[in-house]
Design a protein around this motif. Structure first.
Motif, PDB file in Angstrom:
ATOM      1  N   TRP A 409       0.829  -1.212   0.000  1.00 31.88           N
ATOM      2  CA  TRP A 409       0.000   0.000   0.000  1.00 31.88           C
ATOM      3  C   TRP A 409       0.858   1.253   0.000  1.00 31.88           C
ATOM      4  CZ3 TRP A 409      -4.520  -1.274   3.916  1.00 31.88           C
ATOM      5  CH2 TRP A 409      -5.321  -2.261   3.360  1.00 31.88           C
ATOM      6  N   ALA A 410       2.006   1.210   0.668  1.00 29.08           N
ATOM      7  CA  ALA A 410       2.904   2.365   0.650  1.00 29.08           C
ATOM      8  C   ALA A 410       3.387   2.640  -0.762  1.00 29.08           C
ATOM      9  CB  ALA A 410       4.096   2.120   1.574  1.00 29.08           C
ATOM     10  N   ARG A 411       3.624   1.590  -1.511  1.00 27.88           N
ATOM     11  CA  ARG A 411       4.102   1.755  -2.889  1.00 27.88           C
ATOM     12  C   ARG A 411       3.001   2.229  -3.826  1.00 27.88           C
ATOM     13  NH1 ARG A 411       7.490  -3.837  -3.978  1.00 27.88           N
ATOM     14  NH2 ARG A 411       9.526  -3.142  -3.202  1.00 27.88           N
ATOM     15  N   ASN A 412       1.862   1.565  -3.784  1.00 29.98           N
ATOM     16  CA  ASN A 412       0.867   1.729  -4.842  1.00 29.98           C
ATOM     17  C   ASN A 412      -0.410   2.426  -4.415  1.00 29.98           C
ATOM     18  OD1 ASN A 412       2.432   0.067  -6.782  1.00 29.98           O
ATOM     19  ND2 ASN A 412       1.998  -1.561  -5.302  1.00 29.98           N
ATOM     20  N   GLY A 413      -0.539   2.744  -3.146  1.00 28.75           N
ATOM     21  CA  GLY A 413      -1.767   3.365  -2.673  1.00 28.75           C
ATOM     22  C   GLY A 413      -2.645   2.359  -1.943  1.00 28.75           C
ATOM     23  N   VAL A 414      -3.509   2.883  -1.101  1.00 25.98           N
ATOM     24  CA  VAL A 414      -4.372   2.038  -0.274  1.00 25.98           C
ATOM     25  C   VAL A 414      -5.506   1.461  -1.120  1.00 25.98           C
ATOM     26  CG1 VAL A 414      -5.890   2.001   1.743  1.00 25.98           C
ATOM     27  CG2 VAL A 414      -3.813   3.398   1.762  1.00 25.98           C
ATOM     28  N   ALA A 415      -5.754   0.167  -0.981  1.00 26.75           N
ATOM     29  CA  ALA A 415      -6.769  -0.527  -1.796  1.00 26.75           C
ATOM     30  C   ALA A 415      -8.142  -0.391  -1.160  1.00 26.75           C
ATOM     31  CB  ALA A 415      -6.386  -1.991  -1.964  1.00 26.75           C
ATOM     32  N   TRP A 416      -8.589   0.846  -0.956  1.00 23.18           N
ATOM     33  CA  TRP A 416      -9.853   1.041  -0.244  1.00 23.18           C
ATOM     34  C   TRP A 416     -11.060   0.621  -1.076  1.00 23.18           C
ATOM     35  CZ3 TRP A 416     -13.367   4.580  -2.227  1.00 23.18           C
ATOM     36  CH2 TRP A 416     -12.887   5.463  -3.191  1.00 23.18           C
ATOM     37  N   ARG A 417     -10.943   0.584  -2.387  1.00 27.75           N
ATOM     38  CA  ARG A 417     -12.064   0.133  -3.220  1.00 27.75           C
ATOM     39  C   ARG A 417     -12.124  -1.392  -3.294  1.00 27.75           C
ATOM     40  NH1 ARG A 417     -14.916   3.664  -6.213  1.00 27.75           N
ATOM     41  NH2 ARG A 417     -14.151   5.796  -6.419  1.00 27.75           N
ATOM     42  N   VAL A 418     -10.982  -2.021  -3.358  1.00 26.63           N
ATOM     43  CA  VAL A 418     -10.940  -3.470  -3.512  1.00 26.63           C
ATOM     44  C   VAL A 418     -11.154  -4.182  -2.185  1.00 26.63           C
ATOM     45  CG1 VAL A 418      -9.518  -5.414  -4.252  1.00 26.63           C
ATOM     46  CG2 VAL A 418      -9.404  -3.241  -5.487  1.00 26.63           C
ATOM     47  N   ALA A 419     -10.573  -3.662  -1.125  1.00 28.48           N
ATOM     48  CA  ALA A 419     -10.643  -4.327   0.178  1.00 28.48           C
ATOM     49  C   ALA A 419     -10.956  -3.312   1.277  1.00 28.48           C
ATOM     50  CB  ALA A 419      -9.338  -5.046   0.460  1.00 28.48           C
ATOM     51  N   PRO A 420     -12.145  -2.722   1.272  1.00 26.88           N
ATOM     52  CA  PRO A 420     -12.473  -1.697   2.270  1.00 26.88           C
ATOM     53  C   PRO A 420     -12.462  -2.225   3.701  1.00 26.88           C
ATOM     54  CG  PRO A 420     -14.423  -2.313   1.015  1.00 26.88           C
ATOM     55  CD  PRO A 420     -13.254  -2.924   0.323  1.00 26.88           C
ATOM     56  N   GLY A 421     -12.861  -3.487   3.886  1.00 24.70           N
ATOM     57  CA  GLY A 421     -12.843  -4.060   5.227  1.00 24.70           C
ATOM     58  C   GLY A 421     -11.441  -4.157   5.783  1.00 24.70           C
ATOM     59  N   LEU A 422     -10.506  -4.585   4.940  1.00 26.51           N
ATOM     60  CA  LEU A 422      -9.116  -4.691   5.362  1.00 26.51           C
ATOM     61  C   LEU A 422      -8.513  -3.311   5.610  1.00 26.51           C
ATOM     62  CD1 LEU A 422      -6.706  -6.482   5.930  1.00 26.51           C
ATOM     63  CD2 LEU A 422      -6.192  -6.512   3.474  1.00 26.51           C
ATOM     64  N   VAL A 423      -8.943  -2.325   4.835  1.00 22.85           N
ATOM     65  CA  VAL A 423      -8.470  -0.953   5.050  1.00 22.85           C
ATOM     66  C   VAL A 423      -8.926  -0.449   6.420  1.00 22.85           C
ATOM     67  CG1 VAL A 423      -8.678   1.432   4.264  1.00 22.85           C
ATOM     68  CG2 VAL A 423      -8.363  -0.396   2.594  1.00 22.85           C
ATOM     69  N   LEU A 424     -10.183  -0.709   6.758  1.00 22.39           N
ATOM     70  CA  LEU A 424     -10.700  -0.307   8.070  1.00 22.39           C
ATOM     71  C   LEU A 424      -9.919  -0.992   9.185  1.00 22.39           C
ATOM     72  CD1 LEU A 424     -12.809   1.062   9.885  1.00 22.39           C
ATOM     73  CD2 LEU A 424     -14.274  -0.943   9.542  1.00 22.39           C
ATOM     74  N   LEU A 425      -9.649  -2.269   9.014  1.00 21.31           N
ATOM     75  CA  LEU A 425      -8.876  -3.016  10.003  1.00 21.31           C
ATOM     76  C   LEU A 425      -7.481  -2.409  10.183  1.00 21.31           C
ATOM     77  CD1 LEU A 425      -8.361  -5.542  11.794  1.00 21.31           C
ATOM     78  CD2 LEU A 425      -7.717  -6.756   9.715  1.00 21.31           C
ATOM     79  N   THR A 426      -6.823  -2.089   9.089  1.00 23.87           N
ATOM     80  CA  THR A 426      -5.476  -1.523   9.140  1.00 23.87           C
ATOM     81  C   THR A 426      -5.488  -0.136   9.766  1.00 23.87           C
ATOM     82  OG1 THR A 426      -4.928  -2.758   7.125  1.00 23.87           O
ATOM     83  CG2 THR A 426      -3.434  -0.986   7.763  1.00 23.87           C
ATOM     84  N   PHE A 427      -6.497   0.658   9.415  1.00 22.40           N
ATOM     85  CA  PHE A 427      -6.612   1.996   9.999  1.00 22.40           C
ATOM     86  C   PHE A 427      -6.778   1.911  11.510  1.00 22.40           C
ATOM     87  CE2 PHE A 427      -9.298   5.484  11.526  1.00 22.40           C
ATOM     88  CZ  PHE A 427      -8.509   6.565  11.189  1.00 22.40           C
ATOM     89  N   ALA A 428      -7.623   0.996  11.967  1.00 28.82           N
ATOM     90  CA  ALA A 428      -7.826   0.824  13.406  1.00 28.82           C
ATOM     91  C   ALA A 428      -6.537   0.377  14.087  1.00 28.82           C
ATOM     92  CB  ALA A 428      -8.947  -0.183  13.659  1.00 28.82           C
ATOM     93  N   ALA A 429      -5.803  -0.531  13.414  1.00 27.80           N
ATOM     94  CA  ALA A 429      -4.552  -1.036  13.994  1.00 27.80           C
ATOM     95  C   ALA A 429      -3.532   0.076  14.174  1.00 27.80           C
ATOM     96  CB  ALA A 429      -3.982  -2.134  13.105  1.00 27.80           C
ATOM     97  N   LEU A 430      -3.476   1.020  13.232  1.00 28.31           N
ATOM     98  CA  LEU A 430      -2.499   2.110  13.297  1.00 28.31           C
ATOM     99  C   LEU A 430      -2.986   3.272  14.161  1.00 28.31           C
ATOM    100  CD1 LEU A 430      -1.422   2.204   9.533  1.00 28.31           C
ATOM    101  CD2 LEU A 430      -0.058   1.378  11.451  1.00 28.31           C
ATOM    102  N   ALA A 431      -4.271   3.571  14.088  1.00 28.12           N
ATOM    103  CA  ALA A 431      -4.793   4.755  14.767  1.00 28.12           C
ATOM    104  C   ALA A 431      -4.928   4.550  16.274  1.00 28.12           C
ATOM    105  CB  ALA A 431      -6.141   5.145  14.170  1.00 28.12           C
ATOM    106  N   CYS A 432      -5.319   3.346  16.684  1.00 32.37           N
ATOM    107  CA  CYS A 432      -5.574   3.123  18.114  1.00 32.37           C
ATOM    108  C   CYS A 432      -4.341   3.356  18.985  1.00 32.37           C
ATOM    109  CB  CYS A 432      -6.144   1.726  18.331  1.00 32.37           C
ATOM    110  SG  CYS A 432      -7.889   1.607  17.879  1.00 32.37           S
ATOM    111  N   PRO A 433      -3.186   2.795  18.681  1.00 29.02           N
ATOM    112  CA  PRO A 433      -2.028   3.076  19.542  1.00 29.02           C
ATOM    113  C   PRO A 433      -1.596   4.538  19.495  1.00 29.02           C
ATOM    114  CG  PRO A 433      -1.360   1.817  17.609  1.00 29.02           C
ATOM    115  CD  PRO A 433      -2.851   1.805  17.637  1.00 29.02           C
ATOM    116  N   VAL A 434      -1.794   5.189  18.357  1.00 27.15           N
ATOM    117  CA  VAL A 434      -1.383   6.588  18.230  1.00 27.15           C
ATOM    118  C   VAL A 434      -2.277   7.502  19.054  1.00 27.15           C
ATOM    119  CG1 VAL A 434      -1.140   8.529  16.624  1.00 27.15           C
ATOM    120  CG2 VAL A 434      -0.330   6.257  15.972  1.00 27.15           C
ATOM    121  N   PHE A 435      -3.596   7.280  19.019  1.00 29.07           N
ATOM    122  CA  PHE A 435      -4.536   8.223  19.628  1.00 29.07           C
ATOM    123  C   PHE A 435      -5.121   7.753  20.960  1.00 29.07           C
ATOM    124  CE2 PHE A 435      -4.746   9.116  15.024  1.00 29.07           C
ATOM    125  CZ  PHE A 435      -4.362  10.453  15.049  1.00 29.07           C
ATOM    126  N   THR A 436      -5.164   6.439  21.184  1.00 25.34           N
ATOM    127  CA  THR A 436      -5.756   5.950  22.430  1.00 25.34           C
ATOM    128  C   THR A 436      -4.730   5.360  23.384  1.00 25.34           C
ATOM    129  OG1 THR A 436      -6.204   3.680  21.690  1.00 25.34           O
ATOM    130  CG2 THR A 436      -7.826   5.373  21.105  1.00 25.34           C
TER     131      THR A 436
END
Length: 571
Positions: A409-436
Motif C-alpha cells: 500500500w505504501a508503494r501503490n496506494g491504499v486498496a480502499w475500493r478493492v478491500a475496504p474491510g481490510l483498510v478499516l482493520l489496518t486503519f484501526a490497527a495504526l490509529a488506536c495506539p497513536v490516539f488511544t
C-alpha cells in the motif's frame, strides 16, 4: 518494536505532557517519513520502467527546444518525462513522449510517438515527431504544417489536454492520431470516434422502415434501441466505431452500422463512412453477398466467429478494405458482448461492498468495544471472540495486517475500493495506539495472537536466559530493516515469508510462512506470546507508535527507528 530496557529509578520523574507529545509526534513522523520514502522511491522506480518500452531521449533530440541543454535526466515520476538541464545543473524544462500510452492510437497506417517539450514555466515549447508507423508522405505533410505543429505552444499541461487541434488537409488521419495521442498522454479524453457524426434516423430506416426514434440501450451502452411511433421496440442498431478505429483497411478505418431485430438476430449491415480509398469502399457497398454472411447471427455468435472457419473472404478488387470491415464487425461485437449496463458503472461505492467487508468491519467494531470497555476483563467473552478471530478473520477472510501489506500500500496506494474491510482493520490497527494508547490490534484483533494466547495457558513456562533475550531484542528491528531494504531496493523477495500470517491461507502459503508460524506457536508453548514479544516486526512497529504516559523519554528504540529512517532515505 519491543520496548528496550530504560535505566530508571523510583526518584525519576515522569516526562511532562508537552515532552510526551513532542516525542510521540516525532515517532509518528518517523513512521510517516519511512512510508513516504517507500512511496516516492517506488514512483521513481516505476517511472524508470518506461525505458523498457520507450527509448530515453538524448540531448540531440531536445536541443531544438533547449539550445543550452547539457543533460537529459532519468524518468521523472511527477510527469513521466525526463528533466532537461544545462551545464550548471539548472532545470530548463522537461520532455514527455506519447508512447506507450498512445501506441493504440493509429493514424493512416500506424501509431506515432510524439515528444512534447515543456519549458521551465511548465508551458509547451513545441512538439516533435520521434517515430511514426504512418506513411512517410502523410507524416512529412504534418511535420511541414507549422500551424499544426505549433498549435499547443504556450499552453500548460491541463489546457493542452483539452485543446482541439484542426487536422491537416491531405493527412487527416495522421494528424488526428498525433493530436489524439498528445491528448491521451496528457490525461485528456480522446474523441469518442474518428467518425463524429451520430447515427441518424434516416440511416436506421434502411433496416426498420417504421422507425420513429432512437434511444440509448440500458444494457449495452454502445447500442441504440429503435422505436416506432407508439414507442414499441423494433430492434437495435450499433456502429463499429470507435471500437474499430485502429483497424486499417487499405488506407484507413471504416465505420459500419449493423442492425438487430427484436429477436436479437442480425438483419443487415451497411458502411456509414470510411477513410479508405473510395473505389474500394464502393466495391464493398455494391457487393450484395458480403454483408449477407452475417445475417441471422446474434451478437454473441458474431463475436465468436473465426473468419477462416466461417468462410469470410474479401470482396474481389477490395480485399483489404472488406476484410477490415469484417474484422471490425467481429471486434465491435466482442466489445459489446463485454459491456455492462450503464447503471452498474454509476452504482454507489457501498453497493460494491462484499459480505466479507461487512464481516471484517463488524469484527473490528466488536474488538474496539471489548478493548476500550470493562468487557476486556470477561474471560469467556474473550475466548469466544478469539475463536471468531481465528476461524473467521484468519482462515475465512484472511484479513491481517502485515509488513507485505503495508509495503504494497505504501508503494501503490491504499486498496480502499478493492478491500475496504481490510483498510478499516489496518486503519484501526495504526490509529488506536497513536490516539488511544491501546495496541488493540495485537491484543484483541490479530488471529495469530489469539492462537498464541491459547498456547500460553500451558503450565510451567520456560524462563528465557538474559543473553538470549538481548539477542531477540533486536530481531524485530532487524526484520524491519530487511523490510526497508526489500521495499527500497525492489529486491525480488516476498515479504510474506518473514511473518506467519499467510499460513491462514493454507492453499497458497509458502514454506517460509508455514515455518515461521510453526516455530512461533511451538515457542509459545514454553514462552508466553513468544512470537509477539520477540519476533513480530508489525507488533514492534505498532508498539513504537503507542502513546503512553512515559513515552517522552528518548530510548534506544528511538535511536534504532531514527537509524531506519536514515537508511530508508539514503537508499
Amino acid at each position: 518494536m519491543p520496548p528496550l530496557p530504560i535505566l530508571a529509578s523510583s526518584q525519576r520523574k515522569r516526562p511532562s505532557r508537552a515532552r510526551n507529545a513532542v516525542v510521540h509526534v516525532y515517532r509518528v513522523a518517523i513512521f510517516v517519513a519511512i512510508v513516504a520514502s517507500i512511496h516516492d522511491q517506488h514512483r521513481w522506480y516505476v517511472a524508470q520502467q518506461r525505458s523498457d518500452d520507450v527509448q530515453p531521449l538524448a540531448v540531440e533530440q531536445v536541443s531544438a527546444f533547449f539550445p543550452d541543454a547539457e543533460t537529459v535526466g532519468a524518468w521523472d515520476p511527477d510527469h513521466g518525462g525526463q528533466r532537461v538541464s544545462d551545464a550548471t545543473g539548472n532545470s530548463l524544462g522537461f520532455v514527455v513522449q506519447t508512447s506507450p500510452e498512445a501506441d493504440d492510437v493509429v493514424g493512416f497506417s500506424g501509431p506515432t510517438n510524439t515528444m512534447i517539450a515543456f519549458g521551465s514555466d511548465d508551458r509547451i515549447l513545441g512538439i516533435s515527431v520521434l517515430r511514426s508507423g504512418d506513411t512517410r508522405e502523410h507524416t512529412d505533410s504534418v511535420i511541414r504544417n507549422e500551424s499544426f505543429m505549433t498549435a499547443l505552444n504556450g499552453l500548460s499541461w491541463q489546457p493542452a489536454a483539452k485543446a482541439k487541434v484542426d487536422a491537416v488537409s491531405g493527412a487527416t488521419l495522421t494528424s488526428m492520431a498525433i493530436a489524439e495521442g498528445i491528448t491521451l498522454r496528457l490525461g485528456g479524453e480522446n474523441p469518442a470516434s474518428r467518425f463524429p457524426a451520430a447515427v441518424a434516423l434516416e440511416e436506421v430506416k434502411a433496416f426498420f422502415e417504421t422507425a420513429a426514434d432512437l434511444r440509448l440501450d440500458d444494457e449495452k451502452p454502445s447500442m441504440l434501441r429503435v422505436l416506432d411511433a407508439a414507442g414499441a421496440t423494433l430492434g437495435k442498431v450499433a456502429r463499429t466505431s470507435p471500437h474499430t478505429d485502429s483497424i486499417i483497411g487499405y488506407q484507413g478505418p471504416t465505420d459500419t452500422l449493423f442492425a438487430i431485430d427484436h429477436e436479437g438476430r442480425t438483419i443487415g449491415a451497411a458502411i456509414r463512412h470510411s477513410y479508405d480509398n473510395e473505389p474500394y469502399v464502393r466495391y464493398v457497398k455494391e457487393d450484395e453477398y458480403f454483408f449477407n454472411i452475417f445475417k441471422g447471427f446474434t451478437v454473441d455468435q458474431i463475436a465468436q466467429l473465426d473468419m477462416v472457419d466461417a468462410g469470410i473472404e474479401g470482396v474481389s478488387g477490395a480485399t483489404r478494405t472488406s476484410i477490415a470491415v469484417a474484422e471490425g464487425l467481429i471486434h465491435s461485437t466482442q466489445v459489446i458482448q463485454r459491456e455492462r449496463p450503464a447503471t452498474k458503472e454509476t452504482a454507489s461505492w457501498f453497493s460494491g461492498l462484499a459480505a466479507r467487508d461487512y464481516g471484517t468491519a463488524a469484527v473490528v467494531a466488536v474488538a474496539l468495544v471489548i478493548a476500550l470497555t470493562h468487557l476486556r476483563g470477561k474471560r469467556r467473552l474473550r475466548v469466544v471472540f478469539q475463536i471468531v478471530l481465528v476461524v473467521y478473520l484468519g482462515f475465512i477472510n484472511a484479513d491481517v495486517v502485515s509488513q507485505a501489506l503495508l509495503v504494497g500500500w505504501a508503494r501503490n496506494g491504499v486498496a480502499w475500493r478493492v478491500a475496504p474491510g481490510l483498510v478499516l482493520l489496518t486503519f484501526a490497527a495504526l490509529a488506536c495506539p497513536v490516539f488511544t494508547g491501546r495496541q488493540i490490534y495485537c491484543t484483541h484483533v490479530c488471529p495469530f495472537g489469539a492462537l498464541q494466547d491459547w498456547m500460553r495457558r500451558v503450565p510451567h513456562p520456560i524462563k528465557v536466559p538474559g543473553r538470549i533475550l538481548k539477542v531477540l531484542r533486536f530481531l524485530p528491528a532487524a526484520l524491519l530493516l530487511w523490510v526497508i531494504l526489500v521495499a527500497k531496493l525492489h529486491l525480488p523477495i516476498s515479504l510474506v515469508g518473514i511473518e506467519p500470517f499467510d499460513a491462514f491461507v493454507i492453499r497458497i502459503a509458502g514454506w517460509a510462512t508455514i515455518t515461521v508460524a510453526a516455530i512461533g506457536l511451538i515457542a509459545s508453548l514454553f514462552v508466553p506470546m513468544a512470537y509477539c514479544r520477540h519476533g513480530c516486526p508489525t507488533g514492534a512497529m505498532l508498539s513504537f507508535l503507542r502513546f503512553h504516559s512515559a513515552c517522552g523519554r528518548f530510548t534506544r528504540r528511538d535511536a534504532v527507528a531514527t537509524l531506519l529512517a536514515v537508511i530508508a532515505f539514503s537508499l
